[in-house]
Design an enzyme around this catalytic site. Structure first.
Site, PDB file in Angstrom:
ATOM      1  N   GLU A  58      -3.123  -4.128  -2.285  1.00  0.00           N
ATOM      2  CA  GLU A  58      -4.557  -3.887  -2.324  1.00  0.00           C
ATOM      3  C   GLU A  58      -4.822  -2.378  -2.377  1.00  0.00           C
ATOM      4  OE1 GLU A  58      -5.804  -4.774   1.639  1.00  0.00           O
ATOM      5  OE2 GLU A  58      -7.746  -3.831   1.375  1.00  0.00           O
TER       6      GLU A  58
ATOM      7  N   ASP B 110     -10.696  -7.174   6.023  1.00  0.00           N
ATOM      8  CA  ASP B 110     -10.745  -7.149   4.564  1.00  0.00           C
ATOM      9  C   ASP B 110      -9.410  -7.555   3.953  1.00  0.00           C
ATOM     10  OD1 ASP B 110     -13.345  -6.483   4.434  1.00  0.00           O
ATOM     11  OD2 ASP B 110     -13.019  -4.334   4.109  1.00  0.00           O
TER      12      ASP B 110
ATOM     13  N   ASP C 230      -3.928  -4.753   3.952  1.00  0.00           N
ATOM     14  CA  ASP C 230      -4.171  -4.165   5.271  1.00  0.00           C
ATOM     15  C   ASP C 230      -4.211  -5.250   6.339  1.00  0.00           C
ATOM     16  OD1 ASP C 230      -4.385  -1.703   4.151  1.00  0.00           O
ATOM     17  OD2 ASP C 230      -6.583  -1.675   4.112  1.00  0.00           O
TER      18      ASP C 230
ATOM     19  N   ASP D  51      -6.225  -5.980   8.482  1.00  0.00           N
ATOM     20  CA  ASP D  51      -7.573  -6.054   9.051  1.00  0.00           C
ATOM     21  C   ASP D  51      -8.365  -7.165   8.363  1.00  0.00           C
ATOM     22  OD1 ASP D  51      -8.151  -5.097   6.568  1.00  0.00           O
ATOM     23  OD2 ASP D  51      -9.087  -3.222   7.238  1.00  0.00           O
TER      24      ASP D  51
END
Ligand code: TSJ
Length: 638
Positions: free
Chosen positions: A426, A503, A499, A501
């Site tokens: 990403e 997102d 990541d 997290d």
């Protein structure tokens, strides 16, 4: 007489010994899957009693030692002597291979057992098994250990003569199975499915293991009609009714339920004797034929489709369809590599005839519903035509330019797919670090920009036009749909790196949704992985540790001692790591953590529900789902 008994006993023991020697041949595997099949095998017998019309309650209990009890309120497994074996019928059921349902005559309409192996296989693979039967006021009991009868069937007490039933408790043999630990959710999902497929029956699952105590009951008067409603709960239905067809023909009992929603996927599931048939077969093709024929007839007769317009294809009519096809058949023949495809040709005709007739009637009675489906199908037809043109264009292009790989791809030099990995990363900055960090010979990097298209909410033409999706398709080399060819796969590890997290989790889910819908073989064959970047970096006296979750962090802190010379950094994204750190923690095959993405085909309706719930429009079911599965999808945004 006693001689005869002895000879039979020897044969019986040889039979069950064969099961213990090659358990995989009888239950598929000795992993968690085989372990759970033992329960389904026993429950199937009780469901058969329900199908015969004599039982409406089934109770399943997981005990603290992972033994299982199944109770029903049927007639009770027969206790009379079976003259061929010279043993009580119940003892034949548990000690003679392939005896399930074949004794006594009558009774069993269909035998549901997954591999048709019956209770004796469960008995052979259990450290111990006890059966209790209430019949005509008496309680009978027998115990077996590793398939061997411990004592002749005995009466141990009295019971209410109006309350017959069977109770079986067994402890799977821990020398046969890898782990004897039952998963509540796995049992729950399958028992829910069984309850949907057998209308009117109430199945209860109870977990009594300390700290895991819970209970759930499934009871659906509407049967598969309610199954369709359940599968569509996170989508917008196109109309209120669930279309239902039911009938019997050539000794085949046929039930079909269906409803369209506003998505673009075909979610049709077929079953034979309550067992899922992921590869379909004659019952499914009979359904599809009836559906295509009936809708085209209706559309032509009602001028929704003009004479000069091409017929609607099956795919057009099935766009956004959720359907259950369930047939019950005395002697199912299974074909195909995994023996999961129904072969009986009479099932095709039976389903076709029943669906054609009842669907025609339904459409005439419900013109508004008929019109809504035809209009959706016409839109699908146009989009499919546009998609075909777009695809032809890309096909021609690749033919001209040979294999033109996407520009953003940093490919590896090794050309043997078995050695090669592709990281789907990403963001450009993380992509840049990954390109620097990678081992160039075997690791390829494909950076993706921003959030990728949600394929649950887009029609084919838009999906094929999406740059990120096109890049993945060309990089993998396999093509998609009818062109899909796994032997052309260019990397045997497809690694999604996002990541750690909210997102990142969302992007992973979008990517997995795409793979699941368009290249499910990649997941089925175990080529897809999730990279696990660390969440924390701990530094002390120039030494460095990485922690991949909170408990690891605590463990490391406990080991090195908490004091002011410690430096703890919480990684918010891959971009915060320099290439060297990214290599050390997430990409070095010697040190990284990869999670393989797996899917259980037996459970495909639940997997489908997971994706549509996560990626669909309705917020409420998604929130409920995430709350119920909080441990697994902690980071997903709502
Ligand atoms: F087989 C088994 F042990 F796995 C098992 C069977 C486990 C459980 C929980 C239930 C049963 C079971 C079997 N419940 N009900 C029955 N019924 C018969 O076996 C039965 C009863 C009567 C007649 C008859 O013709 O009178 C025929 C059958 C097959």
């Amino acid at each position: 007489m006693s001689n005869e008994y002895g000879a039979d006993q020897i044969q019986i023991l040889e039979g069950l010994e064969a099961v213990r020697k090659r358990p995989g041949m009888y239950i598929g595997s000795t992993s968690a899957r085989g372990l759970h099949h033992l329960v389904y095998e026993i429950v199937d017998n009780a469901v058969d009693e329900a199908l015969a019309g004599y039982c409406d309650l089934i109770d399943v209990t997981i005990h603290p030692d992972n033994s299982i009890t199944v109770i029903d309120n049927g007639r009770g497994i027969p206790v009379g002597i079976n003259h061929k074996a010279g043993l009580p019928a119940v003892e034949v059921v548990f000690t003679v291979l392939h005896a399930g349902g074949k004794f006594g005559g009558g009774g069993y309409k269909v035998s549901g057992g997954l591999h048709g192996v019956g209770a004796s296989v469960v008995n052979a693979l259990s450290t111990w098994l006890e059966v209790e039967i209430c019949s005509e006021g008496k309680v009978y009991k027998q115990r077996y250990e590793r398939g061997k009868t411990m004592y002749p069937l005995k009466v141990i007490g009295d019971c209410d003569p109006d309350r017959n039933g069977s109770k079986v408790t067994f402890l799977p043999d821990d020398t046969v199975f890898e782990d004897v630990i039952y998963d509540y959710d796995t049992l729950k999902n399958r028992l829910r499915e069984m309850a949907f497929l057998t209308k009117g029956i109430k199945i209860t699952l109870r977990d009594t293991r300390p700290g895991k105590e819970q209970e759930k009951s499934f009871h659906y008067e509407g049967g598969i009609k309610e199954f369709v409603t359940y599968l569509n709960k996170s989508k917008e239905a196109l109309y209120d009714a669930v279309i239902y067809c039911e009938g019997e023909r050539d000794d085949i009992y046929v039930e079909v339920a269906m409803q369209h929603n506003d998505s673009y996927n075909d979610a049709t599931y077929s079953f034979v004797n309550n067992i899922t048939t992921p590869e379909g077969g004659t019952h499914l093709s009979g359904f599809r034929n009836a559906l295509t024929k009936t809708f085209n007839n209706y559309a032509r007769n009602n001028k929704l489709l003009k004479e000069n317009e091409p017929a609607l294809s099956g795919d057009d009519i099935r766009e956004g369809l959720t359907a259950i096809i369930s047939v019950k058949i005395e002697e199912p023949q299974f074909e195909g590599q995994t023996k999961q495809k129904l072969g009986n040709s009479e099932a095709r005709g039976a389903v076709d005839a029943i669906v054609s007739e009842q669907l025609t009637y339904f459409l005439e009675q419900n013109p508004a519903v008929a019109k809504a489906i035809c209009e959706k199908s016409l839109l699908a037809q146009r989009a499919r035509e546009a998609a075909r043109k777009a695809r032809d264009l890309t096909r021609r292009k690749t033919a001209l330019e040979n294999t033109s790989l996407p520009g953003k791809l940093a490919d590896c030099s090794d050309k043997d797919p078995r050695n090669c990995e592709i990281y789907i990363v990403e963001g450009d900055s993380a992509g840049g670090s990954a390109k620097t960090a990678r081992s160039r010979d075997t690791q390829a990097i494909l950076p993706l920009r921003g959030k990728i298209l949600n394929v649950e909410k887009a029609r084919l033409d838009k999906i094929y036009g999406n740059a990120e999706i096109k890049a993945m398709i060309t990089a993998f080399g396999t093509g998609i749909h009818e062109d899909f060819d796994i032997t052309k796969l260019r990397y045997h590890k497809i690694i999604i790196m996002t990541d750690a997290d909210v997102d990142g989790a969302h992007i992973s889910t979008l990517l997995l949704t795409f793979l699941y819908r368009f290249m499910p073989e990649l997941i089925k064959q175990g080529y897809v992985y999730l990279a696990k970047p660390p969440l924390f970096k701990i530094e002390k006296n120039k030494k460095v540790w990485y922690a991949y979750n909170e408990s690891e962090l605590n463990q490391i802190m406990a080991e090195i001692g908490r004091d002011s010379s410690n430096k703890i950094q919480r990684y918010k994204g891959l971009g915060e790591m320099d290439p060297e750190q990214l290599w050390e923690t997430t990409m070095d095959p010697e040190r990284r953590i990869l999670e393989r993405v797996v899917m259980d085909e037996e459970n495909s309706s639940e997997i489908d529900l997971t994706f549509t719930t996560l990626m669909g429009d309705k917020v409420e079911p998604r929130r409920e789902f995430i709350e119920a599965n909080a441990v697994y999808v902690q980071n997903l945004d709502i």
